[in-house]
Motif scaffolding. Structure first.
Motif: not given
Length: 224
Positions: A14, A17-18, A22, A106-107, A162, A175, A178-179
């Motif tokens: 994850l 992916y993030t 980005s 994630m952000m 995002l 997604q 999660s992000c």
């Protein structure tokens, strides 16, 4: 290039992916020896380093990086479970540039990375994202539409950023959860729909730039 050292494969995937969506290049490692070998071959711009690892732990790895001339200046963000204050203090004392307490969004991770890269001078200053007359200032965390400031909550801001950083890319609700909310968030995907709805309302004429992709999720289109 960002190296992510995390033994939990689901979290590591994850993170990568993030970072990729980005705009970063990222590679993951499950344990320290594999990571150190990769560093010898190619020096990364930044390292995300979990403290609890099989074999060499994160504190030991950080100490090794700081003791070697060719790796001493690599920015390092440590990650560990909440409540481990001793590990946090130890990491910072040994030269870690920042610290993330698990579980983290994630952000938030992306924001910390950009902040560290700006401080260490290894990347350009944060830019202003623009879609028409909609602007998002990454330095000041300010959103304006047609010159007027738009007041957003943190989650709304992170969703908008995002989307604006990934125009036309479709994100599923899972997604986005999660992000923005974190890998360990326990809740319904309806949470995403509610936040998207309020974000669209606050953006006014730019609200319909965030499109619903039926059966999938959401994306942002830069319309004329």
């Amino acid at each position: 290039m960002i190296y992510c050292v995390e033994d939990d494969s689901s979290i590591r995937d994850l993170m990568i992916y993030t970072l990729n969506v980005s705009g970063f290049e990222a590679v993951g490692f499950a344990e320290g020896s594999e990571f150190l070998k990769a560093v010898d071959e190619k020096k990364p711009e930044l390292v995300l380093l979990d403290i609890m690892l099989p074999g060499l732990d994160g504190i030991t790895i950080l100490k090794m990086l700081r003791e070697q001339t060719n790796t001493a200046d690599i920015p390092v963000i440590m990650a560990s479970a909440k409540g481990t204050e001793y590990d946090k203090v130890m990491g910072l004392d040994l030269g870690a540039d920042d610290y993330l307490a698990k579980p983290f969004g994630m952000m938030e991770m992306v924001s910390r990375i950009k902040a560290v890269l700006r401080r260490t001078g290894t990347t350009e200053k944060a830019k202003v994202l623009r879609v028409g007359k909609l602007e998002l200032n990454l330095n000041e965390h300010i959103v304006t539409s047609c010159g007027k400031r738009v007041q957003l909550t943190l989650k709304e801001y992170e969703l908008l950023r995002l989307f604006m950083e990934n125009i036309r890319q479709v994100f599923t609700r899972d997604q986005l959860l999660s992000c923005i909310w974190g890998a360990d968030y326990v809740g319904e995907t309806r949470t995403v729909d509610v936040h998207i709805g309020t974000l669209r309302t606050k953006l006014g004429e730019y609200g319909d730039y965030i499109e619903t992709v039926r059966g999938v999720g959401y994306r942002m289109e830069a319309k004329r």
